[in-house]
Structures are given as C-alpha cells and as structure tokens.
Design a protein around this motif. Structure first.
Motif, PDB file in Angstrom:
ATOM      1  N   PHE A  42      34.673  43.207  36.060  1.00  0.00           N
ATOM      2  CA  PHE A  42      33.522  44.103  36.148  1.00  0.00           C
ATOM      3  C   PHE A  42      33.076  44.164  37.603  1.00  0.00           C
ATOM      4  CE2 PHE A  42      32.526  42.345  31.709  1.00  0.00           C
ATOM      5  CZ  PHE A  42      33.245  43.345  31.091  1.00  0.00           C
ATOM      6  N   ALA A  43      32.916  45.372  38.150  1.00  0.00           N
ATOM      7  CA  ALA A  43      32.453  45.537  39.536  1.00  0.00           C
ATOM      8  C   ALA A  43      33.288  44.703  40.499  1.00  0.00           C
ATOM      9  CB  ALA A  43      30.976  45.157  39.650  1.00  0.00           C
ATOM     10  N   ALA A  44      34.602  44.755  40.321  1.00  0.00           N
ATOM     11  CA  ALA A  44      35.567  44.122  41.221  1.00  0.00           C
ATOM     12  C   ALA A  44      35.489  42.604  41.246  1.00  0.00           C
ATOM     13  CB  ALA A  44      35.423  44.662  42.646  1.00  0.00           C
ATOM     14  N   SER A  45      35.016  41.970  40.163  1.00  0.00           N
ATOM     15  CA  SER A  45      34.971  40.514  40.106  1.00  0.00           C
ATOM     16  C   SER A  45      35.013  40.063  38.650  1.00  0.00           C
ATOM     17  CB  SER A  45      33.718  39.988  40.795  1.00  0.00           C
ATOM     18  OG  SER A  45      33.766  38.573  40.908  1.00  0.00           O
ATOM     19  N   TYR A  46      35.037  38.736  38.450  1.00  0.00           N
ATOM     20  CA  TYR A  46      35.023  38.185  37.096  1.00  0.00           C
ATOM     21  C   TYR A  46      33.700  38.513  36.418  1.00  0.00           C
ATOM     22  CZ  TYR A  46      33.301  34.587  40.345  1.00  0.00           C
ATOM     23  OH  TYR A  46      32.683  33.941  41.375  1.00  0.00           O
ATOM     24  N   SER A  47      33.695  38.402  35.106  1.00  0.00           N
ATOM     25  CA  SER A  47      32.469  38.696  34.366  1.00  0.00           C
ATOM     26  C   SER A  47      31.457  37.568  34.544  1.00  0.00           C
ATOM     27  CB  SER A  47      32.781  38.868  32.870  1.00  0.00           C
ATOM     28  OG  SER A  47      33.117  37.622  32.275  1.00  0.00           O
ATOM     29  N   GLY A  48      30.181  37.902  34.346  1.00  0.00           N
ATOM     30  CA  GLY A  48      29.133  36.889  34.454  1.00  0.00           C
ATOM     31  C   GLY A  48      29.293  35.797  33.416  1.00  0.00           C
ATOM     32  N   LEU A  49      29.741  36.160  32.210  1.00  0.00           N
ATOM     33  CA  LEU A  49      29.947  35.173  31.156  1.00  0.00           C
ATOM     34  C   LEU A  49      31.029  34.181  31.541  1.00  0.00           C
ATOM     35  CD1 LEU A  49      29.361  34.188  28.282  1.00  0.00           C
ATOM     36  CD2 LEU A  49      30.998  35.887  27.440  1.00  0.00           C
ATOM     37  N   PHE A  50      32.109  34.677  32.120  1.00  0.00           N
ATOM     38  CA  PHE A  50      33.212  33.827  32.569  1.00  0.00           C
ATOM     39  C   PHE A  50      32.720  32.818  33.608  1.00  0.00           C
ATOM     40  CE2 PHE A  50      36.904  33.062  35.373  1.00  0.00           C
ATOM     41  CZ  PHE A  50      37.892  32.737  34.461  1.00  0.00           C
ATOM     42  N   LYS A  51      32.010  33.309  34.620  1.00  0.00           N
ATOM     43  CA  LYS A  51      31.511  32.423  35.680  1.00  0.00           C
ATOM     44  C   LYS A  51      30.492  31.432  35.134  1.00  0.00           C
ATOM     45  CE  LYS A  51      30.811  31.191  40.054  1.00  0.00           C
ATOM     46  NZ  LYS A  51      29.588  30.391  40.003  1.00  0.00           N
ATOM     47  N   SER A  52      29.620  31.898  34.240  1.00  0.00           N
ATOM     48  CA  SER A  52      28.584  31.023  33.697  1.00  0.00           C
ATOM     49  C   SER A  52      29.185  29.849  32.926  1.00  0.00           C
ATOM     50  CB  SER A  52      27.642  31.817  32.783  1.00  0.00           C
ATOM     51  OG  SER A  52      26.929  32.779  33.519  1.00  0.00           O
TER      52      SER A  52
ATOM     53  N   GLY B 149      40.255  48.441  33.494  1.00  0.00           N
ATOM     54  CA  GLY B 149      40.610  49.804  33.143  1.00  0.00           C
ATOM     55  C   GLY B 149      41.530  50.477  34.144  1.00  0.00           C
ATOM     56  N   THR B 150      41.549  49.978  35.371  1.00  0.00           N
ATOM     57  CA  THR B 150      42.338  50.607  36.420  1.00  0.00           C
ATOM     58  C   THR B 150      42.989  49.553  37.299  1.00  0.00           C
ATOM     59  OG1 THR B 150      42.224  51.957  38.445  1.00  0.00           O
ATOM     60  CG2 THR B 150      40.237  50.792  37.807  1.00  0.00           C
ATOM     61  N   ALA B 151      44.140  49.878  37.870  1.00  0.00           N
ATOM     62  CA  ALA B 151      44.861  48.947  38.735  1.00  0.00           C
ATOM     63  C   ALA B 151      44.126  48.685  40.044  1.00  0.00           C
ATOM     64  CB  ALA B 151      46.258  49.491  39.027  1.00  0.00           C
ATOM     65  N   ARG B 152      43.120  49.493  40.373  1.00  0.00           N
ATOM     66  CA  ARG B 152      42.384  49.308  41.628  1.00  0.00           C
ATOM     67  C   ARG B 152      41.707  47.945  41.703  1.00  0.00           C
ATOM     68  NH1 ARG B 152      38.319  54.089  42.184  1.00  0.00           N
ATOM     69  NH2 ARG B 152      38.058  53.581  39.977  1.00  0.00           N
ATOM     70  N   HIS B 153      41.455  47.315  40.543  1.00  0.00           N
ATOM     71  CA  HIS B 153      40.757  46.035  40.533  1.00  0.00           C
ATOM     72  C   HIS B 153      41.701  44.835  40.524  1.00  0.00           C
ATOM     73  CE1 HIS B 153      36.919  47.952  40.067  1.00  0.00           C
ATOM     74  NE2 HIS B 153      37.238  48.497  38.915  1.00  0.00           N
TER      75      HIS B 153
END
Length: 214
Positions: free
Chosen positions: A88-98, A120-124
């Motif tokens: 999400f937003a070019a990084s891991y999810s908040g749940l994952f980090k938490s 959703g896209t290869a850009r990330h």
C-alpha cells in the motif's frame, strides 16, 4: 527425524486474498524442495487479519491476547519464516509492520526469512527492496536473496527469455529458503528462550568501556 517449523505470515485483508495465495504457494514449494532431501516440515499459517484487534490492544495495554501470544510464540520458535504483505502506498501494510513491532526485537535474530508481496501493479515491486528487506535487516534476520513480488498481471504468466515468470521466481526463492533451513538443525522446544538468554548475556557497553580504560 525432527520436523522443521515453518511459519507463514500473511497480511492479506480480504478472504480469499492473493497475499494468502502467494504465501501458500511459497510454503508448498519450500516443503516440496525439502522433501526431496528427506526432510519434513510443519507449516503454521498466521493470518494477521484475524489478529488486527489484538495487535491494536497490545499497543494500548502492553499485553498480547491469547491468540496474539500464540502467534508471537510460533514466530519465536520457528526455524524459518515466509512473510507476505500487500503493498500500500509503495510500502508494507500497517498491519504487517504492527505485528512485527509487537515481537521482541531479538526474536528474529539469525532466522531465515523469505519475503514476498502482492500488489495491483508492477510499479510497486521495488517496495520489497526499499521497505520490507530493510525491516528484516534491522531485525537481524537472514533474508533470502530472491524476493517475490506478484502483481495482478503476474498470475498465470511464464515469463520471457530475460525474466522468470511468477512460478519460477517462487521456486527459486523457496529453494533458497529450503537451502538455509537444510543447513541448520531443527530448533528444539524452548529455542526462543535460549536465544533470549544468549542475548541477555551480552556485556553492557559501559562495562566494555570501563574495561578498555582499565
């Protein structure tokens, strides 16, 4: 023969999710490649979506609930991890980090980890290298060289002459994790407690400075 303990962390939010699908495929490939060498693996999957409320409560109270405590103990005792997050937003999810924020920072020291992500896209795809890999580097884990990113368009592809398709990348990363596990003896009961005891035995920095002055 003692089985290896492989814990799979899936931070997918939907059910079913492509994150869980990727996690399962990576686990299956790892188990299959270790089986070729006559090694057995016990796989435990931790779905973070089911622990979201417990994780939030842990931040407020400082104490994990029973389900979260069980997940933390599984990660601590594991011989290896497969950690998969949506991007999400070019990084891991908040749940994952938490989730990894509530685990003892020393629990993953030296532990083999395969990192993977979906989006959703290869850009990330580079988020694995600039966000996820540094996280586990900070935790002093041994992260396998190949990370696996699966965009929506990657599913069902076979790649081309320059780039492996998703199945090839999954098998290569799983093979690297299998290789690291095969080079280690399976951890026995209480392995996490032993690791913590070894950490606590480290000489404090002030004491080391005092010894130098002497």
């Amino acid at each position: 023969m003692t089985a290896y303990r492989l814990v799979v962390i899936s931070a997918g939010l939907s059910k079913p999710s492509s994150t869980r699908l990727l996690a399962d495929r990576l686990a299956d490939s790892t188990v299959r490649q270790l089986a070729v060498e006559g090694r057995t693996v016990d796989v435990q999957v931790v779905e973070l979506r089911d622990l979201a409320t417990d994780i939030a409560h842990n931040f407020v109270t400082g104490f994990p609930g029973p389900a979260l405590r069980e997940a933390i103990e599984a990660v601590t005792r594991a011989d290896g991890l497969i950690a998969v997050t949506p991007i999400f937003a070019a990084s891991y999810s908040g749940l994952f980090k938490s989730f990894f924020d509530v685990i003892d920072p020393d629990a993953l020291t030296g532990k083999p980890v395969l990192i993977a992500a979906t989006g959703g896209t290869a850009r990330h795809s580079l988020a694995l290298e600039h966000a996820v890999r540094p996280l586990f580097g900070y935790l002093r884990s041994v992260v396998v060289p190949t990370s696996v990113y699966a965009a929506t368009d990657d599913w069902g592809t076979t790649g081309d002459r320059l780039t492996d398709g998703l199945p090839g990348r999954m098998d290569r990363a799983a093979g690297e994790l299998a290789g690291l596990l095969a080079g280690r003896a399976p951890a026995g009961p209480g392995a996490g407690d032993t690791a913590r005891a070894e950490t606590e035995a480290v000489v404090p920095f002030a004491q080391q400075l005092a010894a130098l002055r002497a």
